[in-house]
Design a protein around this motif. Structure first.
Motif, short mmCIF file in Angstrom:
data_model
loop_
_atom_site.label_atom_id
_atom_site.label_comp_id
_atom_site.label_asym_id
_atom_site.label_seq_id
_atom_site.Cartn_x
_atom_site.Cartn_y
_atom_site.Cartn_z
N ILE A 1 0.84 -1.20 0.00
CA ILE A 1 0.00 0.00 0.00
C ILE A 1 0.87 1.24 0.00
O ILE A 1 0.61 2.22 -0.72
N ASN A 2 1.93 1.23 0.80
CA ASN A 2 2.85 2.37 0.85
C ASN A 2 3.57 2.60 -0.48
O ASN A 2 3.99 3.72 -0.78
N ASP A 3 3.69 1.53 -1.27
CA ASP A 3 4.28 1.65 -2.61
C ASP A 3 3.24 2.06 -3.65
O ASP A 3 3.51 2.00 -4.86
N HIS A 4 2.06 2.47 -3.18
CA HIS A 4 0.98 2.99 -4.03
C HIS A 4 0.33 1.93 -4.92
O HIS A 4 -0.29 2.26 -5.93
N GLU A 5 0.45 0.67 -4.55
CA GLU A 5 -0.26 -0.37 -5.28
C GLU A 5 -1.72 -0.36 -4.81
O GLU A 5 -1.99 -0.33 -3.61
N PRO A 6 -2.68 -0.38 -5.73
CA PRO A 6 -4.09 -0.37 -5.31
C PRO A 6 -4.42 -1.55 -4.41
O PRO A 6 -4.03 -2.69 -4.68
N VAL A 7 -5.13 -1.27 -3.34
CA VAL A 7 -5.43 -2.33 -2.37
C VAL A 7 -6.27 -3.43 -3.00
O VAL A 7 -6.16 -4.61 -2.63
N GLN A 8 -7.08 -3.07 -4.01
CA GLN A 8 -7.90 -4.11 -4.67
C GLN A 8 -7.02 -5.13 -5.40
O GLN A 8 -7.35 -6.32 -5.42
N TYR A 9 -5.93 -4.67 -6.00
CA TYR A 9 -5.01 -5.61 -6.67
C TYR A 9 -4.26 -6.44 -5.63
O TYR A 9 -3.98 -7.62 -5.86
N ILE A 10 -3.92 -5.83 -4.52
CA ILE A 10 -3.23 -6.56 -3.45
C ILE A 10 -4.11 -7.70 -2.94
O ILE A 10 -3.65 -8.84 -2.75
N LEU A 11 -5.38 -7.40 -2.74
CA LEU A 11 -6.32 -8.39 -2.22
C LEU A 11 -6.84 -9.33 -3.31
O LEU A 11 -7.34 -10.41 -3.02
N GLY A 12 -6.74 -8.87 -4.56
CA GLY A 12 -7.20 -9.69 -5.68
C GLY A 12 -8.68 -9.63 -5.92
O GLY A 12 -9.22 -10.41 -6.71
N LYS A 13 -9.36 -8.71 -5.27
CA LYS A 13 -10.81 -8.59 -5.47
C LYS A 13 -11.29 -7.19 -5.12
O LYS A 13 -10.60 -6.43 -4.42
N SER A 14 -12.47 -6.87 -5.66
CA SER A 14 -13.03 -5.54 -5.46
C SER A 14 -14.55 -5.67 -5.35
O SER A 14 -15.18 -6.45 -6.07
N LEU A 15 -15.14 -4.88 -4.47
CA LEU A 15 -16.58 -4.93 -4.25
C LEU A 15 -17.30 -4.08 -5.31
O LEU A 15 -16.92 -2.93 -5.56
N PHE A 16 -18.34 -4.67 -5.91
CA PHE A 16 -19.13 -3.95 -6.92
C PHE A 16 -20.58 -4.40 -6.80
O PHE A 16 -20.87 -5.59 -6.93
N TYR A 17 -21.44 -3.48 -6.53
CA TYR A 17 -22.88 -3.74 -6.44
C TYR A 17 -23.18 -4.89 -5.47
O TYR A 17 -24.03 -5.74 -5.72
N GLY A 18 -22.43 -4.89 -4.36
CA GLY A 18 -22.69 -5.87 -3.31
C GLY A 18 -22.04 -7.22 -3.50
O GLY A 18 -22.26 -8.14 -2.69
N ARG A 19 -21.21 -7.36 -4.55
CA ARG A 19 -20.54 -8.64 -4.82
C ARG A 19 -19.04 -8.40 -5.01
O ARG A 19 -18.63 -7.37 -5.53
N TYR A 20 -18.25 -9.40 -4.62
CA TYR A 20 -16.82 -9.32 -4.86
C TYR A 20 -16.48 -9.88 -6.24
O TYR A 20 -16.92 -10.96 -6.62
N PHE A 21 -15.68 -9.10 -6.97
CA PHE A 21 -15.18 -9.51 -8.28
C PHE A 21 -13.66 -9.66 -8.20
O PHE A 21 -12.98 -8.85 -7.59
#
Length: 288
Positions: free
Chosen positions: A66-86
């Motif tokens: 995160i400190n290296d400015h990598e998006p947290v969604q890429y770090i976690l491998g998923k992102s919330l959209f319309y109530g679902r994880y993608f």
């Protein structure tokens, strides 16, 4: 076992981004929800969780990324959209709240439709638009295209994971005509950021998200809108609708592009921040 509130506070101390406390806290909540399935209430109440040396080491690695400015969604491998994880990775854009609003506009417009809705999403990326439309509207028959094989692989993985039925196809919309017809809806969130705007963007976006899906030539910022509008006329049935997510700078220009192509009832819609963010219009076949 360890108190999750203490672990959470320790994690926040490791994040050194030049962002507000609220933004850093929001990132930390995302991490703890993904890693430990903890809600904000769980953390605030200090729910006990298993936490050994491996866990704390992993959290430190995440904080460093995160400190290296990598998006947290890429770090976690998923992102919330319309109530679902993608699932997301650097081959696809991270789904944005504005795109949730676009999906909601389409669903609201067609909430009472009891007939089959034939839909095409152009430039699908993670597949968040067509998958959500398929899952949220019981009569949606959805197809989606993208130029990137890697993006399509991610989209197909998301569809399988979420039990959605979407027909994904590889297609370069700038140089190919999708072999589809009789569509009720065409939707697209195409590249719309001019390269001249790049210097004003956050490094976590510019350095990590796919430029193919972000940027368009400064000299022709409406390229995708012009092409998609023209090609949609060959695919939409009369009274079918075309929906775009847009650069806030070009609402009027995109609307005029659609009007010149013969679309009617063209509207510019604002997002939750009050910015011009979507344009929609109806296609009337002059031969009918």
């Amino acid at each position: 076992m360890k108190n999750s509130k203490i672990l959470f506070d320790d994690f926040i101390k490791e994040i050194t981004l030049p962002e507000s406390r609220d933004e850093i806290t929001a990132l930390a909540y995302l991490v703890f929800e993904a890693q430990f399935d903890l809600s904000r209430t769980d953390i605030l109440l200090g729910k006990s969780i298993p936490a050994d040396a491996f866990t704390t080491s992993k959290l430190s690695q995440i904080a460093q990324r995160i400190n290296d400015h990598e998006p947290v969604q890429y770090i976690l491998g998923k992102s919330l959209f319309y109530g679902r994880y993608f699932f997301v990775n650097p081959s696809v854009l991270i789904p944005r709240p504005e795109t949730e609003e676009l999906v909601h506009l389409i669903l609201s417009t067609h909430a009472k439709d009891e007939r089959q809705l034939n839909i095409l999403d152009i430039g699908t990326g993670s597949g968040c638009i067509p998958i959500t439309l398929n899952l949220e509207h019981k009569h949606a028959k959805v197809s989606a295209i993208d130029i990137s094989d890697q993006a399509l692989a991610t989209a197909r993985r998301n569809a399988e994971w979420l039990n959605a039925v979407v027909n994904f196809m590889q297609c370069d919309i700038l140089h190919e005509q999708p072999v589809l017809s009789d569509l009720d809806i065409v939707v697209s969130n195409p590249p719309y950021i001019a390269y001249e705007e790049k210097s004003a963007m956050h490094s976590n976006v510019v350095d990590h998200e796919p430029h193919l899906a972000l940027f368009v030539d400064d000299k022709n910022p409406l390229l995708f809108y012009d092409v998609i509008t023209d090609k949609s006329k060959l695919m939409l049935k009369t009274n079918g609708s075309l929906w775009f997510e847009i650069n806030e700078r070009f609402g009027k220009e995109v609307a005029q592009c659609m009007q010149r192509a013969g679309f009617v009832d063209v509207n510019i819609h604002k997002d939750a921040s009050g910015k011009d963010r979507f344009v929609s219009g109806l296609f009337i076949d002059p031969q009918q």
